[in-house]
Design a protein around this motif. Structure first.
Motif, PDB file in Angstrom:
ATOM      1  N   GLY A  80       5.319   3.412 -17.679  1.00  5.47           N
ATOM      2  CA  GLY A  80       4.858   3.496 -19.121  1.00  5.47           C
ATOM      3  C   GLY A  80       4.159   4.682 -19.387  1.00  5.47           C
ATOM      4  O   GLY A  80       4.149   4.922 -20.574  1.00  5.47           O
ATOM      5  N   ILE A  81       3.147   5.032 -18.681  1.00  9.20           N
ATOM      6  CA  ILE A  81       2.402   6.276 -19.126  1.00  9.20           C
ATOM      7  C   ILE A  81       3.194   7.479 -19.422  1.00  9.20           C
ATOM      8  O   ILE A  81       2.770   8.322 -20.357  1.00  9.20           O
ATOM      9  CB  ILE A  81       1.392   6.279 -18.132  1.00  9.20           C
ATOM     10  CG1 ILE A  81       0.242   5.553 -18.274  1.00  9.20           C
ATOM     11  CG2 ILE A  81       0.332   7.924 -18.246  1.00  9.20           C
ATOM     12  CD1 ILE A  81      -0.656   5.114 -19.425  1.00  9.20           C
ATOM     13  N   ARG A  82       4.273   7.639 -18.713  1.00 12.66           N
ATOM     14  CA  ARG A  82       5.189   8.610 -18.841  1.00 12.66           C
ATOM     15  C   ARG A  82       5.805   8.696 -20.232  1.00 12.66           C
ATOM     16  O   ARG A  82       6.258   9.780 -20.523  1.00 12.66           O
ATOM     17  CB  ARG A  82       6.170   8.750 -17.835  1.00 12.66           C
ATOM     18  CG  ARG A  82       5.722   9.366 -16.268  1.00 12.66           C
ATOM     19  CD  ARG A  82       5.151  10.527 -16.528  1.00 12.66           C
ATOM     20  NE  ARG A  82       4.547  11.010 -15.182  1.00 12.66           N
ATOM     21  CZ  ARG A  82       3.155  11.171 -15.008  1.00 12.66           C
ATOM     22  NH1 ARG A  82       2.480  11.118 -15.903  1.00 12.66           N
ATOM     23  NH2 ARG A  82       2.710  11.661 -14.031  1.00 12.66           N
ATOM     24  N   THR A  83       5.633   7.957 -21.042  1.00  7.69           N
ATOM     25  CA  THR A  83       6.212   7.685 -22.513  1.00  7.69           C
ATOM     26  C   THR A  83       5.283   8.333 -23.389  1.00  7.69           C
ATOM     27  O   THR A  83       5.282   8.956 -24.314  1.00  7.69           O
ATOM     28  CB  THR A  83       6.349   6.491 -22.963  1.00  7.69           C
ATOM     29  OG1 THR A  83       5.302   5.712 -22.987  1.00  7.69           O
ATOM     30  CG2 THR A  83       7.414   5.750 -22.325  1.00  7.69           C
ATOM     31  N   ILE A  84       3.872   8.637 -22.636  1.00  9.02           N
ATOM     32  CA  ILE A  84       2.816   9.428 -23.446  1.00  9.02           C
ATOM     33  C   ILE A  84       2.720  10.963 -22.916  1.00  9.02           C
ATOM     34  O   ILE A  84       2.423  11.944 -23.656  1.00  9.02           O
ATOM     35  CB  ILE A  84       1.480   8.843 -23.332  1.00  9.02           C
ATOM     36  CG1 ILE A  84       1.633   7.409 -23.813  1.00  9.02           C
ATOM     37  CG2 ILE A  84       0.395   9.616 -24.056  1.00  9.02           C
ATOM     38  CD1 ILE A  84       0.233   6.564 -23.818  1.00  9.02           C
ATOM     39  N   THR A  85       2.532  11.200 -21.703  1.00  4.72           N
ATOM     40  CA  THR A  85       2.445  12.215 -21.004  1.00  4.72           C
ATOM     41  C   THR A  85       2.871  12.401 -19.502  1.00  4.72           C
ATOM     42  O   THR A  85       2.963  11.343 -18.846  1.00  4.72           O
ATOM     43  CB  THR A  85       0.676  12.531 -20.829  1.00  4.72           C
ATOM     44  OG1 THR A  85       0.477  13.640 -20.217  1.00  4.72           O
ATOM     45  CG2 THR A  85       0.107  11.235 -19.995  1.00  4.72           C
ATOM     46  N   ASP A  86       3.286  13.611 -19.321  1.00  5.76           N
ATOM     47  CA  ASP A  86       3.717  13.779 -17.937  1.00  5.76           C
ATOM     48  C   ASP A  86       2.855  14.657 -16.899  1.00  5.76           C
ATOM     49  O   ASP A  86       3.080  15.095 -16.177  1.00  5.76           O
ATOM     50  CB  ASP A  86       5.001  14.758 -17.716  1.00  5.76           C
ATOM     51  CG  ASP A  86       4.980  16.224 -18.694  1.00  5.76           C
ATOM     52  OD1 ASP A  86       3.866  16.291 -19.150  1.00  5.76           O
ATOM     53  OD2 ASP A  86       5.842  16.639 -18.708  1.00  5.76           O
ATOM     54  N   ARG A  87       1.579  14.667 -17.483  1.00  4.08           N
ATOM     55  CA  ARG A  87       0.527  15.284 -16.661  1.00  4.08           C
ATOM     56  C   ARG A  87       0.117  14.751 -15.648  1.00  4.08           C
ATOM     57  O   ARG A  87       0.373  13.281 -15.486  1.00  4.08           O
ATOM     58  CB  ARG A  87      -0.813  15.211 -17.748  1.00  4.08           C
ATOM     59  CG  ARG A  87      -2.055  15.950 -17.090  1.00  4.08           C
ATOM     60  CD  ARG A  87      -3.281  15.749 -18.034  1.00  4.08           C
ATOM     61  NE  ARG A  87      -4.420  16.610 -17.335  1.00  4.08           N
ATOM     62  CZ  ARG A  87      -4.880  17.476 -17.447  1.00  4.08           C
ATOM     63  NH1 ARG A  87      -4.009  18.161 -18.203  1.00  4.08           N
ATOM     64  NH2 ARG A  87      -5.832  18.239 -16.995  1.00  4.08           N
ATOM     65  N   LYS A  88      -0.163  15.528 -14.483  1.00  6.07           N
ATOM     66  CA  LYS A  88      -0.564  14.899 -13.185  1.00  6.07           C
ATOM     67  C   LYS A  88      -1.998  14.209 -13.463  1.00  6.07           C
ATOM     68  O   LYS A  88      -2.689  14.277 -14.226  1.00  6.07           O
ATOM     69  CB  LYS A  88      -0.778  16.028 -12.057  1.00  6.07           C
ATOM     70  CG  LYS A  88      -1.112  15.437 -10.854  1.00  6.07           C
ATOM     71  CD  LYS A  88      -1.152  16.479  -9.736  1.00  6.07           C
ATOM     72  CE  LYS A  88      -1.674  16.183  -8.353  1.00  6.07           C
ATOM     73  NZ  LYS A  88      -1.792  17.213  -7.459  1.00  6.07           N
TER      74      LYS A  88
END
Length: 302
Positions: A80-88
């Protein structure tokens, strides 16, 4: 995270067209994608599925995660978070050692180089979960005694341990710029709490911890809770900390009086109510009885 075909297509559109959205619009889009996510202030949100509430800060300049639930739900959270950011992930913090807050560490270890907790939290996790090969553990790789801070520019966090309370190694995590505090399981909002005496629980310490926390922060502070009656009650105000403190005081007062009256543990445990407690519910059957039994054991040492 279960997704319909419509949700799947929507997620794909978000990923493909993310550059067209501002940060706030992408957060709103993610909220509509899954009911498990809820923004509570600015870029700070919560994720609820199984186990303790995950708190997070998700921005282009920082990604911070508090508590990890279980390996499968941790994976759902990250998707779900990857829909916002691909940051480590810059840092994962554990509020305490219980498995529904730390079992997901094993998933997050591949996405962060820093897992932080109080030193007693790590010790208790090793003690209670470290001897089961069927449930491999990943422990914090950075521990602290009293306080630990990290300034990521977009957000600054302070993790603080005060005293034994819900467990022997509880921490509260303050997102200082947003003024949001993750309380872990120091607050079970309007449900009977889990009292873990072998894990270092001190009912009087728990009351002290809540009192000192209330003194540390101001009326604008928002608090995230480990467990609650509903998702919408997983965050709240100082009034909820005060209600938790008052519940613990009422529990101790009632059981103390019953002990002085000569009641046995069995007699106390079957009480249908705790005086002055009207809005606390059982998250599962038997929790009020367990609270009464644990309070008896805590007060008598038996």
């Amino acid at each position: 995270m279960k997704m319909t075909r419509k949700s799947f297509l929507k997620a794909g559109a978000l990923m493909a067209g993310g550059m067209l959205f501002s940060g706030s619009r992408m957060i709103e889009a993610m909220q509509s994608l899954s009911g498990n996510f809820k923004m509570v202030r600015g870029k700070i949100g919560i994720y609820t599925e199984r186990g303790g509430t995950i708190g997070y800060f998700a921005g282009k300049d920082a990604l911070i995660v508090v508590d990890t639930q279980f390996p499968d739900t941790a994976k759902n959270f990250l998707q779900g978070i990857r829909t916002i950011t691909d940051r480590k992930i810059d840092v994962v913090l554990n509020t305490h050692h219980h498995g529904d807050h730390t079992s997901g560490n094993i998933f997050f270890k591949d996405y962060t180089s820093m897992i932080v907790a109080n030193e007693k939290c790590k010790e208790l996790q090793q003690k209670f979960y470290g001897n089961d090969p069927s449930k491999p553990q990943v422990y914090p790789n950075l521990t602290f005694s009293d306080e630990w801070t990290l300034d990521l520019g977009a957000e600054k966090i302070l993790s603080r341990h005060i005293c034994p309370a819900h467990t022997g190694g509880d921490s509260i995590i303050h997102f200082q710029k947003a003024n949001v505090v993750h309380m872990g399981d120091l607050v079970f909002n309007k449900i009977y709490p889990y009292i873990d005496l072998p894990g270092g629980c001190s009912l009087n310490g728990w009351i002290e911890y809540l009192e000192k926390t209330l003194a540390l922060f101001d009326k604008d502070t928002l608090y995230i809770f480990g467990h609650s009656q509903t998702q919408d009650m997983c965050y709240g105000s100082a009034n909820d900390l005060l209600a938790m403190k008052n519940y613990l005081l009422a529990l101790i007062d009632f059981v103390s009086k019953e002990i002085k009256a000569g009641k046995t543990r069995e007699q106390i445990a079957v009480a249908n109510e705790i005086p002055d407690v009207t809005d606390v519910k059982e998250s599962r059957e038997g929790m009020r009885k367990m609270n009464l039994e644990k309070a008896y054991k805590y007060l008598t040492g038996k």
